[in-house]
Design a protein around this motif. Structure first.
Motif, PDB file in Angstrom:
ATOM      1  N   LEU A   1     -15.714   8.719 -22.240  1.00  0.00           N
ATOM      2  CA  LEU A   1     -16.171   8.949 -23.613  1.00  0.00           C
ATOM      3  C   LEU A   1     -17.625   9.389 -23.636  1.00  0.00           C
ATOM      4  O   LEU A   1     -17.992  10.332 -24.354  1.00  0.00           O
TER       5      LEU A   1
ATOM      6  N   GLN B   1      -6.700   7.531 -22.886  1.00  0.00           N
ATOM      7  CA  GLN B   1      -7.418   8.313 -23.899  1.00  0.00           C
ATOM      8  C   GLN B   1      -7.194   7.761 -25.297  1.00  0.00           C
ATOM      9  O   GLN B   1      -6.060   7.637 -25.749  1.00  0.00           O
ATOM     10  N   GLY B   2      -8.302   7.432 -25.958  1.00  0.00           N
ATOM     11  CA  GLY B   2      -8.273   7.099 -27.366  1.00  0.00           C
ATOM     12  C   GLY B   2      -8.425   8.374 -28.184  1.00  0.00           C
ATOM     13  O   GLY B   2      -8.351   9.482 -27.648  1.00  0.00           O
TER      14      GLY B   2
ATOM     15  N   GLU C   1     -12.504   3.631 -29.634  1.00  0.00           N
ATOM     16  CA  GLU C   1     -11.868   4.389 -28.548  1.00  0.00           C
ATOM     17  C   GLU C   1     -11.105   3.474 -27.601  1.00  0.00           C
ATOM     18  O   GLU C   1     -10.011   3.812 -27.131  1.00  0.00           O
TER      19      GLU C   1
END
Length: 262
Positions: free
Chosen positions: A32, A148-149, A49
């Protein structure tokens, strides 16, 4: 020196040695911060996230722990102060400092932009060379081994779109340079991987026809038309239909690339 790789597996090297975190959440925080490099990422964004709508009560403290682990991993032996490494604490979050040439995705975007400018200026050879270098940085889907957010998903999708555009542009440059025979194999693979992607199908039609394989070119169009009608109830775009007529009348040229959608 640190180098950052996200076009495929997450890879971090420090002075030539691997420094990639192994813990999943720590890797996610690093990914991120890379996606938002050189920009303050607020702690609530990191929390969202990592845990979406169900963060633990200790979320902020846990994020601080992940950042502490990352800072230790990323600092070199000469970084004596806590804030002397690439990971910096701000008033409301964290900044990952990434320099020019260190991040593979950033280099890919830079080279792709230069290639686009060269293509617009009519320099197809420079375009192809720049995109060969840009595309060589790809080892697979971005952040392939990172959970993955929402932010990372959006960033990865954007990079995938840029990757597709770079492929199209390199192939267009190659076709304008007369490399149609060299490109047939690659275009067949792309057409198989993306059976309803009209640009790749159209590029294959052009490459086949200009290689003296007109019947195969028409078969590609027929397969595309049948698939689009079966799956979507649609016909190929007007540009593809016009390209088919050019194949039939033996009038295909590199200028037909302008007929392709996109």
């Amino acid at each position: 020196m640190l180098t950052w790789g996200t076009l495929g597996l997450l890879e971090v090297t420090r002075d030539g040695r691997r420094a990639t975190p192994t813990a999943p959440k720590t890797r996610q925080v690093l990914a991120l911060l890379l996606a938002r490099r050189n920009t303050l990422v607020p702690i609530p964004v990191i929390v969202a996230e990592l845990w979406d709508h169900n963060p633990p009560r200790s979320a902020t403290a846990t994020v601080q722990t992940y950042v502490y682990q990352l800072r230790k991993l990323l600092q070199s032996d000469t970084d004596t102060a806590a804030e002397s490494g690439p990971l910096v604490t701000g008033a409301t979050g964290y900044v990952l400092r990434v320099g020019p040439g260190e991040y593979d995705a950033q280099e890919f975007e830079r080279l792709s932009a230069e290639a686009r400018a060269a293509f617009d200026a009519g320099d197809e050879r420079t375009t192809a060379d720049l995109l060969d270098s840009a595309l060589a940085r790809w080892g697979g889907p971005p952040f392939a081994d990172v959970t993955q957010g929402p932010v990372l998903q959006a960033h990865a999708l954007r990079l995938e779109e840029l990757h597709m555009h770079a492929l199209e542009l390199r192939i267009a440059a190659g076709l304008r340079l007369g490399r149609h025979r060299e490109l047939v194999g690659e275009l067949k693979e792309l057409a198989c991987a993306y059976p309803m992607h009209e640009w790749f199908q159209g590029g294959l039609i052009i490459a086949l026809e200009r290689s003296g394989r007109r019947s195969e070119a028409l078969q590609v169009y027929q397969r595309l038309r049948d698939l689009l009608r079966e799956e979507l109830g649609l016909d190929p775009s007007s540009g593809l239909q016009q390209l088919r007529q050019h194949v039939i009348s033996d009038r295909v040229s590199a200028a037909d690339l302008d007929l392709l959608p996109g």
